[in-house]
Design an enzyme around this catalytic site. Structure first.
Site, PDB file in Angstrom:
ATOM      1  N   GLN A  24       0.805  -1.220   0.000  1.00  0.00           N
ATOM      2  CA  GLN A  24       0.000   0.000   0.000  1.00  0.00           C
ATOM      3  C   GLN A  24       0.838   1.270   0.000  1.00  0.00           C
ATOM      4  O   GLN A  24       0.327   2.336  -0.343  1.00  0.00           O
ATOM      5  CB  GLN A  24      -0.951  -0.010   1.204  1.00  0.00           C
ATOM      6  CG  GLN A  24      -1.983  -1.133   1.101  1.00  0.00           C
ATOM      7  CD  GLN A  24      -2.936  -1.166   2.281  1.00  0.00           C
ATOM      8  OE1 GLN A  24      -2.627  -1.728   3.318  1.00  0.00           O
ATOM      9  NE2 GLN A  24      -4.098  -0.551   2.142  1.00  0.00           N
ATOM     10  N   ARG A  81       3.697   0.037  12.980  1.00  0.00           N
ATOM     11  CA  ARG A  81       3.465  -1.316  12.466  1.00  0.00           C
ATOM     12  C   ARG A  81       3.521  -1.254  10.939  1.00  0.00           C
ATOM     13  O   ARG A  81       2.771  -0.500  10.323  1.00  0.00           O
ATOM     14  CB  ARG A  81       2.085  -1.812  12.924  1.00  0.00           C
ATOM     15  CG  ARG A  81       1.654  -3.093  12.268  1.00  0.00           C
ATOM     16  CD  ARG A  81       0.285  -3.592  12.759  1.00  0.00           C
ATOM     17  NE  ARG A  81      -0.041  -4.798  12.015  1.00  0.00           N
ATOM     18  CZ  ARG A  81      -1.118  -4.951  11.254  1.00  0.00           C
ATOM     19  NH1 ARG A  81      -2.030  -3.998  11.149  1.00  0.00           N
ATOM     20  NH2 ARG A  81      -1.304  -6.076  10.578  1.00  0.00           N
ATOM     21  N   HIS A 125       1.072  -9.245   4.734  1.00  0.00           N
ATOM     22  CA  HIS A 125      -0.117  -8.398   4.591  1.00  0.00           C
ATOM     23  C   HIS A 125      -0.592  -8.538   3.140  1.00  0.00           C
ATOM     24  O   HIS A 125      -0.546  -7.582   2.364  1.00  0.00           O
ATOM     25  CB  HIS A 125       0.238  -6.952   4.954  1.00  0.00           C
ATOM     26  CG  HIS A 125      -0.944  -6.089   5.306  1.00  0.00           C
ATOM     27  ND1 HIS A 125      -1.076  -5.436   6.510  1.00  0.00           N
ATOM     28  CD2 HIS A 125      -2.066  -5.761   4.611  1.00  0.00           C
ATOM     29  CE1 HIS A 125      -2.213  -4.740   6.529  1.00  0.00           C
ATOM     30  NE2 HIS A 125      -2.831  -4.924   5.380  1.00  0.00           N
ATOM     31  N   GLU A 170      -4.961 -10.247   8.998  1.00  0.00           N
ATOM     32  CA  GLU A 170      -6.311 -10.536   8.525  1.00  0.00           C
ATOM     33  C   GLU A 170      -6.363 -11.707   7.540  1.00  0.00           C
ATOM     34  O   GLU A 170      -6.697 -11.514   6.363  1.00  0.00           O
ATOM     35  CB  GLU A 170      -6.927  -9.288   7.891  1.00  0.00           C
ATOM     36  CG  GLU A 170      -6.992  -8.103   8.832  1.00  0.00           C
ATOM     37  CD  GLU A 170      -7.815  -6.933   8.279  1.00  0.00           C
ATOM     38  OE1 GLU A 170      -8.293  -7.029   7.132  1.00  0.00           O
ATOM     39  OE2 GLU A 170      -7.995  -5.945   9.005  1.00  0.00           O
ATOM     40  N   ASN A 299      -8.094  -6.054  14.568  1.00  0.00           N
ATOM     41  CA  ASN A 299      -8.352  -4.943  13.642  1.00  0.00           C
ATOM     42  C   ASN A 299      -9.857  -4.737  13.618  1.00  0.00           C
ATOM     43  O   ASN A 299     -10.608  -5.693  13.391  1.00  0.00           O
ATOM     44  CB  ASN A 299      -7.892  -5.294  12.220  1.00  0.00           C
ATOM     45  CG  ASN A 299      -6.382  -5.490  12.131  1.00  0.00           C
ATOM     46  OD1 ASN A 299      -5.656  -5.312  13.114  1.00  0.00           O
ATOM     47  ND2 ASN A 299      -5.910  -5.849  10.954  1.00  0.00           N
ATOM     48  N   TYR A 301     -13.157  -2.091  12.335  1.00  0.00           N
ATOM     49  CA  TYR A 301     -13.675  -0.913  11.626  1.00  0.00           C
ATOM     50  C   TYR A 301     -15.166  -0.698  11.852  1.00  0.00           C
ATOM     51  O   TYR A 301     -15.622   0.408  12.078  1.00  0.00           O
ATOM     52  CB  TYR A 301     -13.377  -1.033  10.126  1.00  0.00           C
ATOM     53  CG  TYR A 301     -11.900  -0.920   9.845  1.00  0.00           C
ATOM     54  CD1 TYR A 301     -11.294   0.311   9.675  1.00  0.00           C
ATOM     55  CD2 TYR A 301     -11.080  -2.060   9.816  1.00  0.00           C
ATOM     56  CE1 TYR A 301      -9.931   0.438   9.470  1.00  0.00           C
ATOM     57  CE2 TYR A 301      -9.705  -1.950   9.612  1.00  0.00           C
ATOM     58  CZ  TYR A 301      -9.134  -0.702   9.438  1.00  0.00           C
ATOM     59  OH  TYR A 301      -7.784  -0.574   9.250  1.00  0.00           O
ATOM     60  N   GLU A 376      -5.266  -2.312  14.089  1.00  0.00           N
ATOM     61  CA  GLU A 376      -5.799  -1.384  13.083  1.00  0.00           C
ATOM     62  C   GLU A 376      -7.142  -0.857  13.556  1.00  0.00           C
ATOM     63  O   GLU A 376      -7.977  -1.613  14.067  1.00  0.00           O
ATOM     64  CB  GLU A 376      -6.038  -2.063  11.724  1.00  0.00           C
ATOM     65  CG  GLU A 376      -4.812  -2.314  10.914  1.00  0.00           C
ATOM     66  CD  GLU A 376      -5.129  -2.955   9.559  1.00  0.00           C
ATOM     67  OE1 GLU A 376      -6.213  -2.691   9.001  1.00  0.00           O
ATOM     68  OE2 GLU A 376      -4.283  -3.721   9.087  1.00  0.00           O
ATOM     69  N   TRP A 423      -5.007   3.074  11.757  1.00  0.00           N
ATOM     70  CA  TRP A 423      -4.909   2.827  10.313  1.00  0.00           C
ATOM     71  C   TRP A 423      -5.453   4.052   9.631  1.00  0.00           C
ATOM     72  O   TRP A 423      -6.627   4.328   9.771  1.00  0.00           O
ATOM     73  CB  TRP A 423      -5.706   1.589   9.864  1.00  0.00           C
ATOM     74  CG  TRP A 423      -5.434   1.394   8.404  1.00  0.00           C
ATOM     75  CD1 TRP A 423      -6.111   1.951   7.352  1.00  0.00           C
ATOM     76  CD2 TRP A 423      -4.347   0.640   7.832  1.00  0.00           C
ATOM     77  NE1 TRP A 423      -5.509   1.615   6.165  1.00  0.00           N
ATOM     78  CE2 TRP A 423      -4.435   0.820   6.432  1.00  0.00           C
ATOM     79  CE3 TRP A 423      -3.313  -0.129   8.371  1.00  0.00           C
ATOM     80  CZ2 TRP A 423      -3.520   0.215   5.549  1.00  0.00           C
ATOM     81  CZ3 TRP A 423      -2.417  -0.724   7.498  1.00  0.00           C
ATOM     82  CH2 TRP A 423      -2.527  -0.547   6.098  1.00  0.00           C
ATOM     83  N   GLU A 430      -5.619   1.841  -1.340  1.00  0.00           N
ATOM     84  CA  GLU A 430      -6.609   1.082  -0.573  1.00  0.00           C
ATOM     85  C   GLU A 430      -7.141  -0.086  -1.427  1.00  0.00           C
ATOM     86  O   GLU A 430      -8.311  -0.169  -1.772  1.00  0.00           O
ATOM     87  CB  GLU A 430      -7.725   2.010  -0.076  1.00  0.00           C
ATOM     88  CG  GLU A 430      -8.837   1.355   0.731  1.00  0.00           C
ATOM     89  CD  GLU A 430      -8.403   0.405   1.839  1.00  0.00           C
ATOM     90  OE1 GLU A 430      -7.356   0.633   2.461  1.00  0.00           O
ATOM     91  OE2 GLU A 430      -9.117  -0.594   2.053  1.00  0.00           O
ATOM     92  N   TRP A 431      -6.235  -0.966  -1.814  1.00  0.00           N
ATOM     93  CA  TRP A 431      -6.581  -2.224  -2.483  1.00  0.00           C
ATOM     94  C   TRP A 431      -7.508  -1.990  -3.678  1.00  0.00           C
ATOM     95  O   TRP A 431      -7.214  -1.128  -4.495  1.00  0.00           O
ATOM     96  CB  TRP A 431      -7.145  -3.212  -1.465  1.00  0.00           C
ATOM     97  CG  TRP A 431      -6.240  -3.357  -0.258  1.00  0.00           C
ATOM     98  CD1 TRP A 431      -6.509  -2.931   1.023  1.00  0.00           C
ATOM     99  CD2 TRP A 431      -4.902  -3.908  -0.213  1.00  0.00           C
ATOM    100  NE1 TRP A 431      -5.435  -3.213   1.846  1.00  0.00           N
ATOM    101  CE2 TRP A 431      -4.441  -3.805   1.127  1.00  0.00           C
ATOM    102  CE3 TRP A 431      -4.049  -4.484  -1.163  1.00  0.00           C
ATOM    103  CZ2 TRP A 431      -3.190  -4.255   1.528  1.00  0.00           C
ATOM    104  CZ3 TRP A 431      -2.790  -4.938  -0.771  1.00  0.00           C
ATOM    105  CH2 TRP A 431      -2.382  -4.824   0.559  1.00  0.00           C
TER     106      TRP A 431
HETATM  107  C1  FCB Z   1      -7.859  -3.631   6.586  1.00  0.00           C
HETATM  108  C2  FCB Z   1      -6.518  -3.877   5.935  1.00  0.00           C
HETATM  109  C3  FCB Z   1      -5.751  -2.615   5.635  1.00  0.00           C
HETATM  110  C4  FCB Z   1      -6.660  -1.523   5.111  1.00  0.00           C
HETATM  111  C5  FCB Z   1      -7.823  -1.327   6.050  1.00  0.00           C
HETATM  112  C6  FCB Z   1      -8.743  -0.211   5.648  1.00  0.00           C
HETATM  113  O1  FCB Z   1      -8.708  -4.694   6.299  1.00  0.00           O
HETATM  114  O2  FCB Z   1      -5.733  -4.719   6.746  1.00  0.00           O
HETATM  115  O3  FCB Z   1      -4.723  -2.931   4.740  1.00  0.00           O
HETATM  116  O4  FCB Z   1      -7.081  -1.856   3.846  1.00  0.00           O
HETATM  117  O5  FCB Z   1      -8.554  -2.520   6.148  1.00  0.00           O
END
Ligand code: FCB
Length: 476
Positions: A24, A81, A125, A170, A299, A301, A376, A423, A430-431
């Site tokens: 990333q 990290r 990762h 993850e 992690n 969100y 995260e 994070w 972002e992937w």
């Molecule tokens: C997590 C990922 C990280 C980033 C966040 C938003 O799932 O580990 O790389 O994409 O979400």
């Protein structure tokens, strides 16, 4: 309920960090003998990422790491990290290490240590060397052995100066988004392959943890980071409770079962019996996976809200894991995902700090005595610089405040949470969403790669320096 914005202090030893991952941020994808990972291949495949974006340059951290470390130090962060690019240190995923690749990480770690910032290394990762994917990827057992070899190489190279180690980030995303829904690299959509991948990731974790310990000083700690979901049923109706149980097994139990308890949940086998017979779980695997952990990384969100598919629920359906005609959840066609009510971030993820408290308390019960880290947590917003060049992101400050206050509440409730990694340190790739989703505390102008701390970076820096959340009326 989240606490009102007020001063909340943390234990003096609490670690205040920020997180990133190699693909990333690094860029420099062809330097020093690095070869493509599955994310290089995937992002260069038309239609896979927003706008065809990729990590070729990303935020050029490979060349700008000194500037980035200096920024962290200026803000007052205590820990960082980051992840290692497997393809940079062992380009084909097997064979001898490339010293140029390891040297980059040695320099980065030395720079961090020189600034008093504790490094925490994530070995994996999501960026599998493409050659290992060509040989079958995570559904293939050999990949777990390859990972253990790679772990040993990195442990030997950095174990003298890095104390905190994380095997996998993850693994749910690697398996279920990479081989199930296909929204992540390598983009395969194989229900049985998803669960095979999950098992081999578990095995990789166990073998990797042992390999690390065989070469590292005993003081170093080994953990892994799970995006364990807080799964909530829409009602207490038995069908909805069964739906929540199934998703909990597929999101959480599939990993913490073998890793923490040495067994897959029986209910997981029942839920997936039409998808796979689990015959790839060989004698001795569960013992190999069930290595003692020194810590667990969580992690978080947003929570997940589920029901039985036939339950009538008003409002949009969404599981927050990107659009695909293939489900990431093998064996769960009878489950529906719903949008949790409340405000949302630019990812469309509902903001619910109580879910973090719930998660921490769950693992406090699930693994008594195991130190926890939030590895995260953060939010994407449509940040834009003001005419004066500053970037104000009060929503992110509110998000961080709300979640950190819940971490503090969990500590007061007896949880052993040792640290928090925001994070992300800076905006990055972002992937599948490309560069559009900005998670950084530091703004990156993608045309010049200039870094500008957002107000949340100053807010978080003050929290890190003082060990307390700044007052809500303070201006940053
Ligand atoms: C997590 C990922 C990280 C980033 C966040 C938003 O799932 O580990 O790389 O994409 O979400």
């Amino acid at each position: 309920m989240p606490e009102p914005m007020s001063s909340v202090s943390f234990p003096p030893s609490f670690l205040w960090g920020a997180a990133t991952s190699a693909y990333q941020i690094e860029g420099a994808v062809r330097e020093g003998g690095r070869t493509p990972s599955i994310w290089d291949t995937f992002s260069h495949t038309p239609g896979r990422t927003a706008g065809g974006e990729h990590g070729d340059i990303a935020v050029d951290h490979y060349h700008r790491y000194r500037e980035d470390v200096a920024l962290m130090a200026e803000l007052g962060l205590g820990a960082y990290r980051f992840s290692i690019s497997w393809s940079r240190v062992q380009p084909t995923g097997r064979g001898p290490a490339v010293q140029v690749g390891l040297d980059f990480y040695r320099r980065l770690v030395d720079e961090l240590l020189a600034h008093g910032i504790k490094p925490a290394v994530t070995l994996y990762h999501w960026d599998l060397p493409q050659e290992l994917e060509d040989a079958g990827g995570w559904p293939e057992r050999d990949t777990a052995y390859r990972f253990a070899e790679y772990a040993q190489i990195v442990g030997e190279a950095l174990g003298d100066r890095v104390e905190q180690w994380i095997t996998l980030n993850e693994p749910w995303c690697s398996a279920f988004l990479g081989y199930g829904s296909g929204v992540h690299a390598p983009g395969r959509t194989e229900p049985a392959g998803t669960l095979r991948a999950a098992h081999h990731l578990n095995l990789a974790h166990g073998l990797g943890a042992s390999a690390l310990r065989s070469v590292m000083p005993a003081r170093n700690t080994v953990a892994l980071s799970l995006n364990s979901a807080t799964v909530r049923p829409v009602s207490q109706d038995p069908a909805d409770l069964a739906a929540a149980r199934k998703i909990d097994d597929l999101a959480n139990g599939v990993f913490h079962g073998p890793i923490l308890h040495g067994a897959y949940p029986e209910t997981l086998f029942a839920a997936t019996e039409l998808v796979t017979d689990w015959s790839y779980v060989q004698d001795g695997d569960l013992a190999a996976i069930n290595q003692p952990l020194d810590a667990l990384g969580l992690n978080y969100y947003t929570p997940a809200l589920v029901s039985a598919a036939e339950t009538e629920v008003t409002g949009p359906r969404a599981d927050g894991h990107g659009a695909s005609e293939h489900t990431p959840w093998p064996g769960a066609d009878d489950v529906a995902f719903h949008q949790t009510p409340g405000d949302r971030t630019a990812m469309g993820w509902t903001i619910d700090p109580t879910g973090l408290h719930e998660l921490i308390m769950r693992y406090t019960r699930e693994a008594p005595g195991l130190p926890l880290y939030i590895t995260e947590n953060g939010a994407a917003y449509d940040d834009k610089p003001d005419p004066d060049g500053r970037v104000h992101d009060p929503e992110r400050i509110a998000y961080l405040h709300g979640h950190l206050a819940e971490v503090r509440r969990a500590i007061a409730d007896g949880a052993d949470v040792r640290g928090y990694y925001l994070w992300s340190l800076m905006d990055n790739f972002e992937w599948a969403y490309g560069y559009e989703k900005r998670f950084g505390a530091v703004y990156v102008d993608y045309s010049t790669l200039t870094r500008t701390p957002k107000s949340s970076a100053y807010w978080y820096g003050k929290a890190a320096r003082t060990g307390a959340l700044p007052e809500s009326d303070e201006v940053f």
